[in-house]
Every structure is written in structure tokens, then in C-alpha cells.
Design a protein around this motif. Structure first.
Motif, PDB file in Angstrom:
ATOM      1  N   MET A   1       0.856  -1.166   0.000  1.00  0.00           N
ATOM      2  CA  MET A   1       0.000   0.000   0.000  1.00  0.00           C
ATOM      3  C   MET A   1       0.903   1.230   0.000  1.00  0.00           C
ATOM      4  O   MET A   1       1.738   1.397   0.862  1.00  0.00           O
ATOM      5  N   ASN A   2       0.751   2.071  -1.001  1.00  0.00           N
ATOM      6  CA  ASN A   2       1.593   3.260  -1.056  1.00  0.00           C
ATOM      7  C   ASN A   2       0.829   4.471  -0.532  1.00  0.00           C
ATOM      8  O   ASN A   2      -0.376   4.432  -0.337  1.00  0.00           O
ATOM      9  N   ASP A   3       1.562   5.558  -0.309  1.00  0.00           N
ATOM     10  CA  ASP A   3       0.944   6.756   0.251  1.00  0.00           C
ATOM     11  C   ASP A   3       0.083   7.495  -0.756  1.00  0.00           C
ATOM     12  O   ASP A   3      -0.603   8.445  -0.410  1.00  0.00           O
ATOM     13  N   ASP A   4       0.108   7.065  -2.029  1.00  0.00           N
ATOM     14  CA  ASP A   4      -0.733   7.700  -3.034  1.00  0.00           C
ATOM     15  C   ASP A   4      -2.163   7.181  -2.976  1.00  0.00           C
ATOM     16  O   ASP A   4      -3.088   7.852  -3.418  1.00  0.00           O
ATOM     17  N   SER A   5      -2.365   5.999  -2.437  1.00  0.00           N
ATOM     18  CA  SER A   5      -3.718   5.453  -2.329  1.00  0.00           C
ATOM     19  C   SER A   5      -4.436   6.113  -1.160  1.00  0.00           C
ATOM     20  O   SER A   5      -3.807   6.675  -0.256  1.00  0.00           O
ATOM     21  N   LEU A   6      -5.752   6.042  -1.191  1.00  0.00           N
ATOM     22  CA  LEU A   6      -6.529   6.600  -0.078  1.00  0.00           C
ATOM     23  C   LEU A   6      -6.168   5.915   1.234  1.00  0.00           C
ATOM     24  O   LEU A   6      -5.997   6.570   2.260  1.00  0.00           O
ATOM     25  N   ALA A   7      -6.055   4.604   1.187  1.00  0.00           N
ATOM     26  CA  ALA A   7      -5.732   3.863   2.410  1.00  0.00           C
ATOM     27  C   ALA A   7      -4.343   4.208   2.911  1.00  0.00           C
ATOM     28  O   ALA A   7      -4.131   4.383   4.112  1.00  0.00           O
ATOM     29  N   GLY A   8      -3.395   4.326   1.999  1.00  0.00           N
ATOM     30  CA  GLY A   8      -2.023   4.664   2.391  1.00  0.00           C
ATOM     31  C   GLY A   8      -1.938   6.039   3.011  1.00  0.00           C
ATOM     32  O   GLY A   8      -1.280   6.247   4.034  1.00  0.00           O
ATOM     33  N   ARG A   9      -2.612   6.998   2.393  1.00  0.00           N
ATOM     34  CA  ARG A   9      -2.608   8.363   2.918  1.00  0.00           C
ATOM     35  C   ARG A   9      -3.303   8.424   4.279  1.00  0.00           C
ATOM     36  O   ARG A   9      -2.843   9.086   5.202  1.00  0.00           O
ATOM     37  N   THR A  10      -4.419   7.715   4.394  1.00  0.00           N
ATOM     38  CA  THR A  10      -5.154   7.681   5.661  1.00  0.00           C
ATOM     39  C   THR A  10      -4.290   7.084   6.761  1.00  0.00           C
ATOM     40  O   THR A  10      -4.218   7.611   7.878  1.00  0.00           O
ATOM     41  N   GLN A  11      -3.613   5.984   6.450  1.00  0.00           N
ATOM     42  CA  GLN A  11      -2.758   5.327   7.441  1.00  0.00           C
ATOM     43  C   GLN A  11      -1.626   6.253   7.875  1.00  0.00           C
ATOM     44  O   GLN A  11      -1.319   6.359   9.064  1.00  0.00           O
ATOM     45  N   LYS A  12      -1.005   6.963   6.924  1.00  0.00           N
ATOM     46  CA  LYS A  12       0.077   7.879   7.261  1.00  0.00           C
ATOM     47  C   LYS A  12      -0.435   9.015   8.149  1.00  0.00           C
ATOM     48  O   LYS A  12       0.212   9.378   9.131  1.00  0.00           O
ATOM     49  N   LEU A  13      -1.597   9.555   7.815  1.00  0.00           N
ATOM     50  CA  LEU A  13      -2.156  10.645   8.631  1.00  0.00           C
ATOM     51  C   LEU A  13      -2.485  10.168  10.040  1.00  0.00           C
ATOM     52  O   LEU A  13      -2.260  10.892  11.015  1.00  0.00           O
ATOM     53  N   ARG A  14      -2.998   8.967  10.166  1.00  0.00           N
ATOM     54  CA  ARG A  14      -3.306   8.433  11.503  1.00  0.00           C
ATOM     55  C   ARG A  14      -2.035   8.227  12.318  1.00  0.00           C
ATOM     56  O   ARG A  14      -2.031   8.483  13.523  1.00  0.00           O
ATOM     57  N   ARG A  15      -0.954   7.761  11.674  1.00  0.00           N
ATOM     58  CA  ARG A  15       0.327   7.619  12.388  1.00  0.00           C
ATOM     59  C   ARG A  15       0.832   8.984  12.843  1.00  0.00           C
ATOM     60  O   ARG A  15       1.277   9.146  13.981  1.00  0.00           O
ATOM     61  N   ASP A  16       0.773   9.964  11.944  1.00  0.00           N
ATOM     62  CA  ASP A  16       1.214  11.314  12.294  1.00  0.00           C
ATOM     63  C   ASP A  16       0.401  11.868  13.463  1.00  0.00           C
ATOM     64  O   ASP A  16       0.946  12.480  14.372  1.00  0.00           O
ATOM     65  N   MET A  17      -0.912  11.637  13.424  1.00  0.00           N
ATOM     66  CA  MET A  17      -1.778  12.124  14.490  1.00  0.00           C
ATOM     67  C   MET A  17      -1.430  11.447  15.814  1.00  0.00           C
ATOM     68  O   MET A  17      -1.381  12.113  16.857  1.00  0.00           O
ATOM     69  N   GLU A  18      -1.165  10.155  15.787  1.00  0.00           N
ATOM     70  CA  GLU A  18      -0.800   9.432  17.014  1.00  0.00           C
ATOM     71  C   GLU A  18       0.488   9.996  17.613  1.00  0.00           C
ATOM     72  O   GLU A  18       0.579  10.200  18.823  1.00  0.00           O
ATOM     73  N   LEU A  19       1.474  10.287  16.771  1.00  0.00           N
ATOM     74  CA  LEU A  19       2.733  10.862  17.266  1.00  0.00           C
ATOM     75  C   LEU A  19       2.497  12.246  17.870  1.00  0.00           C
ATOM     76  O   LEU A  19       3.058  12.572  18.929  1.00  0.00           O
ATOM     77  N   LEU A  20       1.681  13.044  17.215  1.00  0.00           N
ATOM     78  CA  LEU A  20       1.369  14.370  17.751  1.00  0.00           C
ATOM     79  C   LEU A  20       0.634  14.270  19.083  1.00  0.00           C
ATOM     80  O   LEU A  20       0.897  15.043  20.012  1.00  0.00           O
ATOM     81  N   LEU A  21      -0.271  13.327  19.198  1.00  0.00           N
ATOM     82  CA  LEU A  21      -1.000  13.148  20.455  1.00  0.00           C
ATOM     83  C   LEU A  21      -0.075  12.684  21.577  1.00  0.00           C
ATOM     84  O   LEU A  21      -0.247  13.084  22.738  1.00  0.00           O
ATOM     85  N   GLN A  22       0.918  11.871  21.249  1.00  0.00           N
ATOM     86  CA  GLN A  22       1.902  11.468  22.261  1.00  0.00           C
ATOM     87  C   GLN A  22       2.699  12.676  22.748  1.00  0.00           C
ATOM     88  O   GLN A  22       2.967  12.819  23.944  1.00  0.00           O
ATOM     89  N   GLU A  23       3.082  13.546  21.812  1.00  0.00           N
ATOM     90  CA  GLU A  23       3.805  14.759  22.190  1.00  0.00           C
ATOM     91  C   GLU A  23       2.927  15.660  23.063  1.00  0.00           C
ATOM     92  O   GLU A  23       3.406  16.263  24.020  1.00  0.00           O
ATOM     93  N   GLU A  24       1.653  15.742  22.730  1.00  0.00           N
ATOM     94  CA  GLU A  24       0.724  16.528  23.542  1.00  0.00           C
ATOM     95  C   GLU A  24       0.633  15.962  24.955  1.00  0.00           C
ATOM     96  O   GLU A  24       0.588  16.703  25.933  1.00  0.00           O
ATOM     97  N   TRP A  25       0.598  14.657  25.071  1.00  0.00           N
ATOM     98  CA  TRP A  25       0.535  14.010  26.382  1.00  0.00           C
ATOM     99  C   TRP A  25       1.770  14.383  27.207  1.00  0.00           C
ATOM    100  O   TRP A  25       1.658  14.727  28.383  1.00  0.00           O
ATOM    101  N   ARG A  26       2.941  14.338  26.567  1.00  0.00           N
ATOM    102  CA  ARG A  26       4.176  14.720  27.273  1.00  0.00           C
ATOM    103  C   ARG A  26       4.126  16.183  27.701  1.00  0.00           C
ATOM    104  O   ARG A  26       4.554  16.537  28.799  1.00  0.00           O
ATOM    105  N   TYR A  27       3.620  17.035  26.818  1.00  0.00           N
ATOM    106  CA  TYR A  27       3.507  18.466  27.124  1.00  0.00           C
ATOM    107  C   TYR A  27       2.606  18.684  28.341  1.00  0.00           C
ATOM    108  O   TYR A  27       2.926  19.453  29.240  1.00  0.00           O
ATOM    109  N   ARG A  28       1.496  17.995  28.368  1.00  0.00           N
ATOM    110  CA  ARG A  28       0.537  18.182  29.460  1.00  0.00           C
ATOM    111  C   ARG A  28       1.043  17.621  30.788  1.00  0.00           C
ATOM    112  O   ARG A  28       0.622  18.085  31.845  1.00  0.00           O
ATOM    113  N   ARG A  29       1.910  16.624  30.740  1.00  0.00           N
ATOM    114  CA  ARG A  29       2.452  16.061  31.978  1.00  0.00           C
ATOM    115  C   ARG A  29       3.451  16.999  32.634  1.00  0.00           C
ATOM    116  O   ARG A  29       3.626  16.953  33.856  1.00  0.00           O
TER     117      ARG A  29
END
Length: 74
Positions: A1-29
Motif C-alpha cells: 500500500m503506497n501513500d498515493d492510495s486513499l488507504a495509504g494516505r489515511t494510514q500515514k495521517l493516523r500515524r502522524d496524528m498518534e505521534l502528535l497526540l503522544q507529544e501533547e501528552w508529554r507536554y501536558r504532563r
């Protein structure tokens, strides 16, 4: 699955969002925040909003294309 497909792009965005949420958790702690920390926090919030909007658009696009066959696999 490449990042050009809808599924690939969706998966990449979800990974990016998860990393950002982890950083937010660290910030809030942490009890103290520098100006740089606050700026990064604001940038993360803006990026999360942009990711959520892009995911919403991808889901709408997938729903439109779903009548033409499977769009989540390529």
C-alpha cells in the motif's frame, strides 16, 4: 500500500496524528513550559486540526468512490 492510495494516505495521517497526540501528552504532563514549548504546542494543535480535516475529506472522497469498487485497497 503506497501513500498515493486513499488507504495509504489515511494510514500515514493516523500515524502522524498518534505521534502528535503522544507529544501533547508529554507536554501536558510537564508542569512548566518554556516559550518554545508553548509555540510547539500551538503548532501541534494546528497540525492536528489540519490532519483531522484531511482525514474527513479522504473519507468523503472514499464514500463517493465506493460505488466504483473498493477504494481502500490498491
Amino acid at each position: 500500500m503506497n501513500d498515493d492510495s486513499l488507504a495509504g494516505r489515511t494510514q500515514k495521517l493516523r500515524r502522524d496524528m498518534e505521534l502528535l497526540l503522544q507529544e501533547e501528552w508529554r507536554y501536558r504532563r510537564s508542569r512548566t513550559h518554556s516559550d518554545a514549548d508553548n509555540t510547539e504546542h500551538d503548532n501541534r494543535k494546528a497540525r492536528l486540526v489540519a490532519i483531522r480535516e484531511e482525514l474527513r475529506i479522504l473519507v468523503e472522497k472514499a464514500n463517493r468512490l465506493s460505488s466504483h469498487g473498493s477504494v481502500w485497497y490498491s
